[in-house]
Design an enzyme around this catalytic site. Structure first.
Site, PDB file in Angstrom:
ATOM      1  CG  ASP A  46      46.941 -42.287 -14.720  1.00  0.00           C
ATOM      2  OD1 ASP A  46      45.928 -42.859 -14.289  1.00  0.00           O
ATOM      3  OD2 ASP A  46      47.867 -41.905 -13.981  1.00  0.00           O
ATOM      4  CE  LYS A  55      47.177 -35.677  -3.054  1.00  0.00           C
ATOM      5  NZ  LYS A  55      46.135 -35.593  -4.096  1.00  0.00           N
ATOM      6  N   GLY A  95      46.170 -25.849  -9.557  1.00  0.00           N
ATOM      7  CA  GLY A  95      44.852 -26.473  -9.512  1.00  0.00           C
ATOM      8  C   GLY A  95      43.746 -25.442  -9.481  1.00  0.00           C
ATOM      9  CB  SER A  96      40.233 -25.800  -8.494  1.00  0.00           C
ATOM     10  OG  SER A  96      40.268 -26.130  -7.108  1.00  0.00           O
ATOM     11  CB  THR A 126      42.024 -26.593  -4.181  1.00  0.00           C
ATOM     12  OG1 THR A 126      40.897 -27.438  -4.424  1.00  0.00           O
ATOM     13  CG2 THR A 126      43.066 -27.366  -3.389  1.00  0.00           C
ATOM     14  N   GLY A 127      43.080 -23.599  -4.145  1.00  0.00           N
ATOM     15  CA  GLY A 127      44.164 -22.634  -3.965  1.00  0.00           C
ATOM     16  C   GLY A 127      43.862 -21.653  -2.855  1.00  0.00           C
ATOM     17  CB  SER A 128      40.765 -19.859  -1.922  1.00  0.00           C
ATOM     18  OG  SER A 128      40.319 -19.032  -0.870  1.00  0.00           O
ATOM     19  CD  GLU A 154      48.928 -22.326 -13.654  1.00  0.00           C
ATOM     20  OE1 GLU A 154      47.747 -21.910 -13.676  1.00  0.00           O
ATOM     21  OE2 GLU A 154      49.332 -23.283 -14.306  1.00  0.00           O
ATOM     22  CB  CYS A 208      45.082 -23.770 -16.118  1.00  0.00           C
ATOM     23  SG  CYS A 208      46.827 -23.741 -16.580  1.00  0.00           S
ATOM     24  CD  GLU A 267      39.714 -23.293 -15.262  1.00  0.00           C
ATOM     25  OE1 GLU A 267      40.770 -23.256 -15.928  1.00  0.00           O
ATOM     26  OE2 GLU A 267      39.699 -23.373 -14.019  1.00  0.00           O
TER      27      GLU A 267
END
Length: 493
Positions: free
Chosen positions: A93, A179, A232-233, A236-238, A254, A288, A387
């Site tokens: 995967d 998820k 995650g990124s 997306t976190g924002s 995180e 990360c 990153e």
């Protein structure tokens, strides 16, 4: 499991309301591994309502901690019984080499055991007396589970990242809707099967697979969710943080990093080579906390670069199932293209590509990339500041300790940092000057379930792992009582 085309909701395997599916791809062969259920807003609603009932009306949050601990230990045992099979799923995967995948799965089981121990001790420590300034009153501070937790995890350490959220949440008495990333969803569904067999009550643990827009966004916006935990990124976190702010929702994030590794010229050369390579090429650099910014004192620069190039040329690249492979393919075509674009941008911005950055010879199939090292990287360049999330190392030199610390801290991120020196006092001093949540001395990337994990600045909010991860899923309540038999005297005189 033989099929992955169902969601795990309320203790049952169910077909998505709209019946949607998607394929998950082997990054080595580019072949379809499995067809997976694609959740939408309707499925999220059903899962959250099931978790809500399990928390509000069920027994799980009210069980003695020892009983929850017993269930978590059965989950750990179930994982250990499937270590080889689960690791092979992760290889297919995600693309990582099998020994790394086995390590991840073993750590996953260990995480459930660790939080089982915390659940065991919870009842004895959850209430603490509070000293008050008025002897007519007594008070205790009591910790209780936060409620329904919505957990969203990334694709780089699929099952391990699930355990970092699911294990402490279940130990605390929460119910969970998990998820996983649509890129690597399979072991989350396997975890659901293991949890079901371990006796987790219906609705306490639910798994919804699908895409961010159709499944992740509805989960973060659902009013039935009390706590959001995301890895995650930064973008997306924002977005999740903005969504959580509308309802004043409990949140832990995180996020990304661009972590520095400062190497002084009194460092052992071979040890430096080993830890630098592990710090950026472990898990293909899809980490990360990867120490992707290397700062080398001028006196060690040339011999260190020479040795790094030598070792990169020998690094075994290939199918993660093949013995001896240390670097598998990047996780999917999207990430592969992003890393290639970042390498091209670095060259455009004036950084010199010392080695790598291309597809290895003879590997025409799969998302394989030879590790890259940039040198003479401009401090303001995109590749130095942002990153990349791949096997790309950016290098600059420094003259003295002051300059090293300044360069290390000159970032919007603050997840991790590392320092290497033969002078222990200097290493300790520099470690304490780093603006980062995770700091390593004479090493890079060791991670322990017992220690806090999280970052400063745009690298996130809150901490996972250890007791800090457990407290993520608790609320604190004060209970104060009036101990006198007489009226207090404010109104009645």
């Amino acid at each position: 499991m033989t099929a992955y085309d169902k969601l795990y909701i309320d203790g049952q395997w169910v077909t998505p309301v709209r019946g949607g599916t998607f394929d998950t791809i082997d990054p080595c062969s580019e072949a379809v591994i499995a067809t997976v259920a694609a959740a939408t807003e309707e499925d999220v609603d059903i899962a959250v309502k099931a978790a809500r009932r399990a928390f509000d009306e069920g027994e799980w949050p009210h069980l003695p901690g020892t009983q929850r601990a017993a269930v978590l230990r059965r989950i750990a045992q179930g994982i250990r019984e499937r270590v080889q099979a689960l690791a092979e799923i992760e290889v297919r995967d995600n693309g990582k080499p099998l020994p790394e995948a086995i390590w991840d799965i073993e750590d996953t089981a260990g995480c459930f055991d660790f939080y089982a121990d915390m659940a065991d001790n919870f009842d004895a420590t959850r209430e603490k007396p509070v000293a008050l300034g008025d002897e007519s009153f007594s008070s205790v501070a009591r910790q209780e589970p936060v409620g329904v937790a919505g957990a969203i995890i990334p694709w780089n350490f699929p099952m391990l990242m699930a355990s970092w959220k699911v294990a402490p949440a279940l130990a605390a008495g929460c119910s969970v809707v998990l998820k996983p990333s649509e890129v690597t969803p399979l072991t989350a569904l396997e975890l659901a099967d293991i949890a079901h067999r371990a006796g987790v009550p219906a609705g306490v643990f639910n798994v919804i697979t699908g895409f961010g827009k159709e499944a992740g966004a509805p989960l973060t916006a659902h009013p039935g969710v009390d706590k959001l935990a995301f890895t995650g990124s930064v973008p997306t976190g924002s977005a999740i943080m903005q969504t959580a702010a509308r309802d004043i929702r409990n949140l832990s994030l995180e996020l990304g990093g661009k972590s520095p590794f400062v190497v002084f010229d009194d460092s052992d050369l071979e040890a430096a080579v080993e830890w630098i390579m592990f710090g950026i090429f472990w898990n293909k650099g899809e980490v990360c906390s990867a120490t992707s910014r290397l700062l080398v004192q001028e006196g060690l620069y040339q011999p260190l670069m020479d040795r790094l190039v030598e070792e990169i040329d020998k690094l075994p690249i290939g199918n993660g199932m093949d013995e001896g492979v240390l670097l598998g393919p990047l996780v999917n075509k999207t990430q592969y293209d992003k890393v290639l674009a970042a390498i091209a941008r670095g060259q455009e911005e004036g950084a010199r590509l010392l080695v790598g950055g291309e597809r290895p010879a003879g590997m025409d199939k799969g998302y394989f990339l030879k590790p890259a090292i940039f040198v003479d990287v401009p401090e303001e360049s995109w590749v130095w500041q942002e990153e990349i999330f791949g096997p790309v190392l950016c290098v600059r030199t420094f003259k003295d300790e002051h300059e090293a610390v300044r360069l290390a801290n000159a970032s919007r991120f603050g997840l991790a940092a590392a320092v290497m020196s033969g002078d222990d006092e200097r290493a300790e001093r520099v470690a304490r000057r780093f603006r980062a949540g995770i700091v390593w001395i004479n090493c890079s990337q060791p991670t322990f379930t017992e220690a806090p994990w999280g970052g400063y600045k745009q690298s996130g909010i809150g901490r996972e792992l250890g007791e800090w991860g457990f407290h993520n899923y608790l609320e604190t309540k004060q209970i104060t009582r009036y101990d006198s038999q007489k009226p207090w005297g404010w109104y009645l005189k």
